[in-house]
Design an enzyme around this catalytic site. Structure first.
Site, PDB file in Angstrom:
ATOM      1  N   TYR A 136     -10.476   2.281  16.011  1.00  0.00           N
ATOM      2  CA  TYR A 136      -9.546   2.698  14.940  1.00  0.00           C
ATOM      3  C   TYR A 136      -9.477   4.220  14.876  1.00  0.00           C
ATOM      4  O   TYR A 136      -8.385   4.808  14.799  1.00  0.00           O
ATOM      5  CB  TYR A 136      -9.985   2.123  13.586  1.00  0.00           C
TER       6      TYR A 136
ATOM      7  N   LYS B  90      -6.263   6.968  15.420  1.00  0.00           N
ATOM      8  CA  LYS B  90      -5.807   7.987  14.470  1.00  0.00           C
ATOM      9  C   LYS B  90      -5.932   9.387  15.083  1.00  0.00           C
ATOM     10  O   LYS B  90      -5.166  10.283  14.753  1.00  0.00           O
ATOM     11  CB  LYS B  90      -6.559   7.865  13.145  1.00  0.00           C
TER      12      LYS B  90
ATOM     13  N   GLY C  69       0.779  -1.239   0.000  1.00  0.00           N
ATOM     14  CA  GLY C  69       0.000   0.000   0.000  1.00  0.00           C
ATOM     15  C   GLY C  69       0.811   1.289   0.000  1.00  0.00           C
ATOM     16  O   GLY C  69       1.715   1.480  -0.822  1.00  0.00           O
TER      17      GLY C  69
ATOM     18  N   ARG D 125       6.391  -8.886   6.815  1.00  0.00           N
ATOM     19  CA  ARG D 125       6.501  -9.872   5.717  1.00  0.00           C
ATOM     20  C   ARG D 125       7.779  -9.656   4.925  1.00  0.00           C
ATOM     21  O   ARG D 125       7.847  -8.826   4.027  1.00  0.00           O
ATOM     22  CB  ARG D 125       5.276  -9.765   4.803  1.00  0.00           C
TER      23      ARG D 125
ATOM     24  N   GLU E 124      -4.335  -2.818   0.737  1.00  0.00           N
ATOM     25  CA  GLU E 124      -4.764  -4.034   1.443  1.00  0.00           C
ATOM     26  C   GLU E 124      -5.535  -3.704   2.728  1.00  0.00           C
ATOM     27  O   GLU E 124      -5.969  -4.604   3.455  1.00  0.00           O
ATOM     28  CB  GLU E 124      -3.541  -4.895   1.812  1.00  0.00           C
TER      29      GLU E 124
ATOM     30  N   ASP F 188       8.037  -6.418  13.920  1.00  0.00           N
ATOM     31  CA  ASP F 188       6.658  -6.152  14.316  1.00  0.00           C
ATOM     32  C   ASP F 188       6.723  -4.916  15.208  1.00  0.00           C
ATOM     33  O   ASP F 188       7.317  -4.974  16.299  1.00  0.00           O
ATOM     34  CB  ASP F 188       6.111  -7.367  15.093  1.00  0.00           C
ATOM     35  N   VAL F 189       6.129  -3.812  14.756  1.00  0.00           N
ATOM     36  CA  VAL F 189       6.268  -2.566  15.517  1.00  0.00           C
ATOM     37  C   VAL F 189       5.575  -2.625  16.882  1.00  0.00           C
ATOM     38  O   VAL F 189       5.801  -1.762  17.729  1.00  0.00           O
ATOM     39  CB  VAL F 189       5.774  -1.317  14.733  1.00  0.00           C
TER      40      VAL F 189
HETATM   41  P1  NDP Z   1      -1.888  -1.855   3.874  1.00  0.00           P
HETATM   42  O1  NDP Z   1      -2.597  -2.919   4.634  1.00  0.00           O
HETATM   43  O2  NDP Z   1      -1.764  -1.999   2.411  1.00  0.00           O
HETATM   44  O3  NDP Z   1      -0.436  -1.639   4.497  1.00  0.00           O
HETATM   45  C1  NDP Z   1      -0.212  -1.648   5.880  1.00  0.00           C
HETATM   46  C2  NDP Z   1       1.269  -1.834   6.135  1.00  0.00           C
HETATM   47  O4  NDP Z   1       1.488  -1.812   7.560  1.00  0.00           O
HETATM   48  C3  NDP Z   1       1.778  -3.159   5.617  1.00  0.00           C
HETATM   49  O5  NDP Z   1       3.032  -2.940   5.013  1.00  0.00           O
HETATM   50  C4  NDP Z   1       1.949  -4.002   6.874  1.00  0.00           C
HETATM   51  O6  NDP Z   1       3.059  -4.877   6.717  1.00  0.00           O
HETATM   52  C5  NDP Z   1       2.303  -2.923   7.899  1.00  0.00           C
HETATM   53  N1  NDP Z   1       2.039  -3.359   9.262  1.00  0.00           N
HETATM   54  C6  NDP Z   1       0.820  -3.630   9.822  1.00  0.00           C
HETATM   55  N2  NDP Z   1       0.989  -4.050  11.081  1.00  0.00           N
HETATM   56  C7  NDP Z   1       2.338  -4.034  11.327  1.00  0.00           C
HETATM   57  C8  NDP Z   1       3.136  -4.383  12.443  1.00  0.00           C
HETATM   58  N3  NDP Z   1       2.589  -4.819  13.588  1.00  0.00           N
HETATM   59  N4  NDP Z   1       4.482  -4.237  12.347  1.00  0.00           N
HETATM   60  C9  NDP Z   1       5.038  -3.798  11.202  1.00  0.00           C
HETATM   61  N5  NDP Z   1       4.336  -3.458  10.107  1.00  0.00           N
HETATM   62  C10 NDP Z   1       3.003  -3.589  10.175  1.00  0.00           C
HETATM   63  O7  NDP Z   1      -2.654  -0.512   4.243  1.00  0.00           O
HETATM   64  P2  NDP Z   1      -2.369   1.033   3.900  1.00  0.00           P
HETATM   65  O8  NDP Z   1      -1.210   1.194   3.014  1.00  0.00           O
HETATM   66  O9  NDP Z   1      -3.654   1.607   3.481  1.00  0.00           O
HETATM   67  O10 NDP Z   1      -2.043   1.567   5.346  1.00  0.00           O
HETATM   68  C11 NDP Z   1      -0.912   2.356   5.670  1.00  0.00           C
HETATM   69  C12 NDP Z   1      -1.312   3.398   6.694  1.00  0.00           C
HETATM   70  O11 NDP Z   1      -2.262   4.286   6.136  1.00  0.00           O
HETATM   71  C13 NDP Z   1      -1.975   2.827   7.954  1.00  0.00           C
HETATM   72  O12 NDP Z   1      -1.461   3.506   9.075  1.00  0.00           O
HETATM   73  C14 NDP Z   1      -3.445   3.161   7.761  1.00  0.00           C
HETATM   74  O13 NDP Z   1      -4.122   3.277   8.988  1.00  0.00           O
HETATM   75  C15 NDP Z   1      -3.326   4.476   7.041  1.00  0.00           C
HETATM   76  N6  NDP Z   1      -4.493   4.929   6.281  1.00  0.00           N
HETATM   77  C16 NDP Z   1      -5.034   4.144   5.304  1.00  0.00           C
HETATM   78  C17 NDP Z   1      -6.113   4.593   4.576  1.00  0.00           C
HETATM   79  C18 NDP Z   1      -6.780   3.744   3.546  1.00  0.00           C
HETATM   80  O14 NDP Z   1      -7.937   4.060   3.165  1.00  0.00           O
HETATM   81  N7  NDP Z   1      -6.149   2.694   3.029  1.00  0.00           N
HETATM   82  C19 NDP Z   1      -6.664   5.932   4.797  1.00  0.00           C
HETATM   83  C20 NDP Z   1      -6.037   6.662   5.859  1.00  0.00           C
HETATM   84  C21 NDP Z   1      -4.973   6.175   6.544  1.00  0.00           C
HETATM   85  P3  NDP Z   1       3.156  -6.387   7.235  1.00  0.00           P
HETATM   86  O15 NDP Z   1       1.781  -6.974   7.241  1.00  0.00           O
HETATM   87  O16 NDP Z   1       4.084  -7.021   6.255  1.00  0.00           O
HETATM   88  O17 NDP Z   1       3.771  -6.270   8.591  1.00  0.00           O
HETATM   89  C1  8X3 Z   2      -8.646   4.630   6.675  1.00  0.00           C
HETATM   90  C2  8X3 Z   2      -9.788   5.359   6.071  1.00  0.00           C
HETATM   91  O1  8X3 Z   2     -12.302   5.816   6.388  1.00  0.00           O
HETATM   92  O2  8X3 Z   2     -11.555   3.511   6.325  1.00  0.00           O
HETATM   93  O3  8X3 Z   2      -8.085   5.354   7.710  1.00  0.00           O
HETATM   94  O4  8X3 Z   2     -11.104   4.862   8.245  1.00  0.00           O
HETATM   95  S1  8X3 Z   2     -11.237   4.875   6.814  1.00  0.00           S
END
Ligand code: NDP
Ligand code: 8X3
Length: 259
Positions: A158, A162, A18, A40, A194, A65-66
């Site tokens: 959630y 945020k 993402g 991953r 994802e 894992d953060v």
């Molecule tokens: P994805 O699920 O595509 O990506 C999330 C990433 O976070 C993956 O690379 C995953 O990697 C990593 N991750 C999750 N948990 C952990 C962990 N415990 N330790 C290390 N890495 C972790 O989602 P997005 O790209 O959409 O999300 C990225 C950010 O954007 C998030 O903070 C999300 O809340 C935020 N966001 C997303 C929106 C949306 O609509 N998609 C809108 C607003 C904000 P892995 O599983 O390999 O560890």
């Molecule tokens: C991700 C966007 O609207 O699904 O932060 O919460 S929403």
């Protein structure tokens, strides 16, 4: 003068997918060296190989894992000398779990969201920012969300995480006043990644329905926005960017075309 990212060291959490993955591509194209963090390792390795081929990018992979304070601290303290001076930190790792009512939700889902989105972000920040202060340079970009501004049904935990990212971004900037280290909070609306698949634990039907009939943001849109914030002249701190799809005006208002 806009800042160059050439040879700058950029740590991206959640780089395996993402928004984080797109950031890796945009920052690689701009000439940065990248520390790519996520759980991953296979995904990070494929990304690293692609970036090496496309842009000859130097990368270092952190399989962490953060949520685990000790792992994060040890990984960052143990970085090889040439990777220790992190110029830009993108705190992007995050997730949502389910859309259950607050009074009815599995506790494990709360723990995972709070431990990743709040505590994980804090652990990485705590490990990286002292070095930025010491070196008198740095930029922290936190990925918040529209969810910090508007709460929606079943999303309260959630959304609260945020909202915490918003407070932590403001608080970090306040605590860094008097240093040149900058802080930016990026708050996107719907981005197709994802994210929904993780929220609905692999239920593709439910995940896809989030974006049905509308044009969501792409991860590249957000990476581009982050690149803009990070490359502003050193005296400019972009504190917040709220970026929405044209087809979305609030968490509750999404324009969907019927076929
Ligand atoms: P994805 O699920 O595509 O990506 C999330 C990433 O976070 C993956 O690379 C995953 O990697 C990593 N991750 C999750 N948990 C952990 C962990 N415990 N330790 C290390 N890495 C972790 O989602 P997005 O790209 O959409 O999300 C990225 C950010 O954007 C998030 O903070 C999300 O809340 C935020 N966001 C997303 C929106 C949306 O609509 N998609 C809108 C607003 C904000 P892995 O599983 O390999 O560890
Ligand atoms: C991700 C966007 O609207 O699904 O932060 O919460 S929403």
């Amino acid at each position: 003068m806009t800042l160059s990212l050439r040879n700058q060291c950029v740590l991206i959490t959640g780089a395996s997918s993402g928004i984080g993955k797109s950031c890796a591509q945009f920052f690689a194209q701009a000439g940065a060296r990248l520390i790519l963090a996520a759980r991953r390792k296979d995904k990070l390795q494929t990304l690293s190989d692609d970036l090496q081929k496309q842009y000859q990018t130097q990368t270092l992979l952190l399989c962490v894992d953060v949520q685990d304070f000790q792992t994060v601290t040890t990984a960052i303290e143990g970085l090889p000398t040439e990777w220790k001076a992190i110029d830009v930190l993108i705190n992007n790792a995050g997730l949502s779990r389910g859309l259950d009512k607050q009074y009815d939700s599995p506790i494990q889902d709360w723990e995972e969201m709070i431990d990743t989105n709040i505590k994980g972000l804090l652990y990485v920040t705590r490990a990286v920012v002292p070095g930025m202060v010491e070196r008198d340079r740095g930029h922290v970009v936190n990925i918040g969300s529209i969810a910090a501004r508007q709460t929606y049904p079943g999303g309260s935990v959630y959304c609260a995480t945020k909202a915490a990212v918003k407070s932590l971004s403001e608080g970090l900037k306040i605590d860094l006043l008097g240093t040149p280290v900058r802080v930016t909070n990026i708050e996107p609306g719907l981005v197709e990644t994802e994210f929904s698949n993780v929220r609905f634990r692999g239920d593709d039907g439910k995940a896809n329905s989030v974006y049905t009939g509308m044009m969501p943001l792409t991860p590249d849109d957000i990476a581009d926005t982050i690149l803009f914030a990070v490359t502003r002249p050193a005296h400019v701190n972009i504190s917040e960017i709220f970026v929405m799809p044209t087809d979305q005006s609030s968490v509750a208002h999404v324009h969907r075309r019927t076929v």
